[in-house]
Motif scaffolding. Structure first.
Motif, mmCIF file in Angstrom:
data_model
loop_
_atom_site.group_PDB
_atom_site.id
_atom_site.type_symbol
_atom_site.label_atom_id
_atom_site.label_comp_id
_atom_site.label_asym_id
_atom_site.label_seq_id
_atom_site.Cartn_x
_atom_site.Cartn_y
_atom_site.Cartn_z
ATOM 1 N N LEU A 189 0.206 -4.219 8.740
ATOM 2 C CA LEU A 189 0.064 -5.441 9.522
ATOM 3 C C LEU A 189 -0.785 -6.423 8.733
ATOM 4 O O LEU A 189 -1.753 -6.026 8.077
ATOM 5 C CB LEU A 189 -0.640 -5.141 10.851
ATOM 6 C CG LEU A 189 -0.060 -3.995 11.680
ATOM 7 C CD1 LEU A 189 -0.967 -3.700 12.871
ATOM 8 C CD2 LEU A 189 1.332 -4.354 12.159
ATOM 9 N N GLY A 222 5.151 -5.076 9.512
ATOM 10 C CA GLY A 222 6.459 -4.448 9.378
ATOM 11 C C GLY A 222 6.340 -3.107 8.694
ATOM 12 O O GLY A 222 5.297 -2.764 8.132
ATOM 13 N N GLY A 246 0.765 -1.239 0.000
ATOM 14 C CA GLY A 246 0.000 0.000 0.000
ATOM 15 C C GLY A 246 0.799 1.294 0.000
ATOM 16 O O GLY A 246 0.228 2.374 -0.188
HETATM 17 P P1 HAM Z 1 5.395 -6.168 4.050
HETATM 18 O O1 HAM Z 1 6.372 -6.579 5.105
HETATM 19 O O2 HAM Z 1 5.642 -6.648 2.682
HETATM 20 O O3 HAM Z 1 5.349 -4.574 4.087
HETATM 21 O O4 HAM Z 1 3.955 -6.614 4.482
HETATM 22 C C1 HAM Z 1 3.441 -6.251 5.748
HETATM 23 C C2 HAM Z 1 2.743 -7.448 6.385
HETATM 24 O O5 HAM Z 1 1.720 -7.950 5.512
HETATM 25 C C3 HAM Z 1 3.646 -8.648 6.614
HETATM 26 O O6 HAM Z 1 4.361 -8.508 7.821
HETATM 27 C C4 HAM Z 1 2.628 -9.775 6.695
HETATM 28 O O7 HAM Z 1 2.057 -9.837 7.996
HETATM 29 C C5 HAM Z 1 1.566 -9.334 5.719
HETATM 30 N N1 HAM Z 1 1.737 -10.069 4.454
HETATM 31 C C6 HAM Z 1 2.558 -9.787 3.440
HETATM 32 N N2 HAM Z 1 2.432 -10.693 2.448
HETATM 33 C C7 HAM Z 1 1.496 -11.583 2.862
HETATM 34 C C8 HAM Z 1 0.909 -12.767 2.295
HETATM 35 N N3 HAM Z 1 1.238 -13.199 1.092
HETATM 36 N N4 HAM Z 1 -0.029 -13.422 3.012
HETATM 37 C C9 HAM Z 1 -0.392 -12.991 4.252
HETATM 38 N N5 HAM Z 1 0.122 -11.881 4.825
HETATM 39 C C10 HAM Z 1 1.055 -11.186 4.149
HETATM 40 C C11 HAM Z 1 4.553 -3.824 3.278
HETATM 41 O O8 HAM Z 1 3.673 -4.261 2.601
HETATM 42 C C12 HAM Z 1 4.848 -2.347 3.404
HETATM 43 N N6 HAM Z 1 3.994 -1.623 2.455
HETATM 44 C C13 HAM Z 1 4.642 -1.871 4.823
HETATM 45 C C14 HAM Z 1 4.924 -0.413 4.986
HETATM 46 C C15 HAM Z 1 4.018 0.575 5.080
HETATM 47 N N7 HAM Z 1 6.116 0.147 5.039
HETATM 48 C C16 HAM Z 1 5.972 1.463 5.156
HETATM 49 N N8 HAM Z 1 4.710 1.727 5.167
#
Ligand code: HAM
Length: 401
Positions: free
Chosen positions: A301, A278, A82
């Protein structure tokens, strides 16, 4: 019927869905409390936005995007995350100065599905833009921590790191690369392949952990400005009594991060998907997508993982079930008055027998059955021994406290 939900997707239905609803409600409350208004953004964006924003050497972009050409010949991608979209929306809005937004919704990544790793998954998150202040980082980290723990997830570790900025990171990356080249024969092929393209990602490797124990650490190579920023974030968290551990190998999977990087880890889940959330700072992202320089920080999250970590969260979604001895039209009229009083109540519209209505009430596991006998009073049956007869207008008192 031969259709199933597509691989890696889930039907979230009652009774499990009630825990989701409560978590989402709580998210509204917490994000509002910290001053983040709702942002609701497109579920798909120009493919380019993610290639340039998230980084075209990341796994998310190279392997996991749902990309297609629309009827107008444009390449579009279902959002895998996002932050790029939020920064785009900020830049498009013409707003100047600090800007906050909270979001909640589905995201899409073509991953090998397993528990907690889905192709469609739900994220809640915030972005705090046009601020370089470490106080913003601390606030963001705090909000995520308070929200997760408020849901009842107690075994959560907060890991933080600083991954430097364009000033200090390139020198460090070179040092890391030459360390990895020396160790190449001991590294897995996946890690060896990353040495040239993206050596930081090697630090993330679980299988190569032993080889990496003496790898140079970014935190020892921070420039003064990054070191001061990192210390301020840590001091801020300590001041708020938020427990954290420093993890010098935490690099995160998206290319836009600078300085602060953090993760919330549910220690009760399998290591492969125990990161329940994260985030970090991304001071260069706005420029990478062609906008004016705009520092920012945020997190997301994963609700699917949080629900998994919370365990068996089935909950009743009703306060009461209304059993009518005088038919469904009466039942709807009585229920309407209860609903206006704020009671969550359901009824039988089919005109089934009293016995059958009680069966439904039992199946729904409602805490109270209300029996309408047609004389202006409701009999509330909580258990066999606990009964009360109340005028219709006063029934909502039953549910207070
Ligand atoms: P990300 O670590 O890729 O960060 O995703 C954040 C959280 O989304 C992960 O810790 C996990 O809990 C959940 N997640 C990611 N992929 C999956 C999946 N395939 N299935 C289930 N849960 C998943 C971001 O997306 C960044 N945009 C966060 C951010 C916001 N950084 C700065 N602002």
């Amino acid at each position: 019927m031969s259709f199933q939900p597509p691989k890696g997707t889930d039907d979230v239905i009652a009774p499990a869905s009630q825990a989701w609803r409560e978590a989402l409600r709580s998210w509204e409350t917490w994000s509002e409390r910290y001053g983040y208004p709702l942002i609701s953004l497109p579920l798909f964006e120009a493919t380019d936005l993610f290639e340039r924003g998230v980084g075209d050497t990341t796994e998310v972009v190279t392997k996991q995007m749902y990309t297609f050409t629309d009827q107008g010949g444009r390449s579009v991608t279902l959002r895998p995350e996002g932050t790029a979209g939020a920064v785009r929306a900020y830049l498009n809005s013409g707003h100047q100065g600090v800007w906050k937004g909270a979001y909640s919704g589905p995201f899409f990544r073509y991953e090998r599905p397993q528990a907690g790793r889905r192709r469609q998954f739900w994220q809640v998150g915030v972005e705090y833009l046009d601020t370089s202040s470490p106080v913003a980082d601390t606030e963001v980290v705090e909000l995520g921590y308070r929200f997760i723990t408020s849901l009842g997830l107690s075994e959560v570790d907060l890991l933080i790191n600083s991954i430097g900025d364009p000033n200090c990171r390139p020198g460090y990356v070179e040092e890391l690369r030459s360390y990895l080249r020396d160790k190449e024969p001991e590294l897995s092929t996946v890690s060896a392949d990353l040495i040239d393209r993206n050596p930081l990602r090697v630090l993330d490797s679980r299988i190569d952990r032993d080889v990496l124990v003496d790898a140079p650490r970014m935190v020892d190579h921070l420039c003064d400005a990054c070191a001061v920023h990192y210390k301020a974030v840590k001091d801020g968290l300590s001041g708020l009594q938020i427990p954290y551990s420093e993890d010098p190998n935490l690099v995160r999977g998206l290319d836009y991060y600078t300085r602060t990087a953090f993760e919330y880890v549910a220690t009760g889940l399998d290591a492969a998907q125990n990161a329940v959330g994260g985030g970090g700072r991304y001071d260069g992202l706005a420029e990478a997508i062609g906008g004016r320089p705009t520092p920012g920080v945020g997190f997301a999250l994963g609700l699917d993982r949080i629900m998994l970590a919370l365990g068996d969260p089935e909950r009743a979604y009703l306060d009461a079930y209304l059993v009518s001895e005088t038919g469904p039209e009466d039942a709807l009229r009585v229920a309407s008055q209860l609903r206006l009083q704020g009671v969550r109540v359901d009824l039988d519209a089919e005109g089934r027998s009293v016995k059958a209505q009680f069966r439904t009430a039992r199946r729904l596991e409602v805490p109270v059955v209300l029996v309408w006998k047609g004389d202006g009073h409701l009999v509330g049956v909580q258990t066999e021994s606990e009964r009360a007869e109340l005028p219709l207008q006063e029934v909502s008192n039953w549910f207070k406290g």
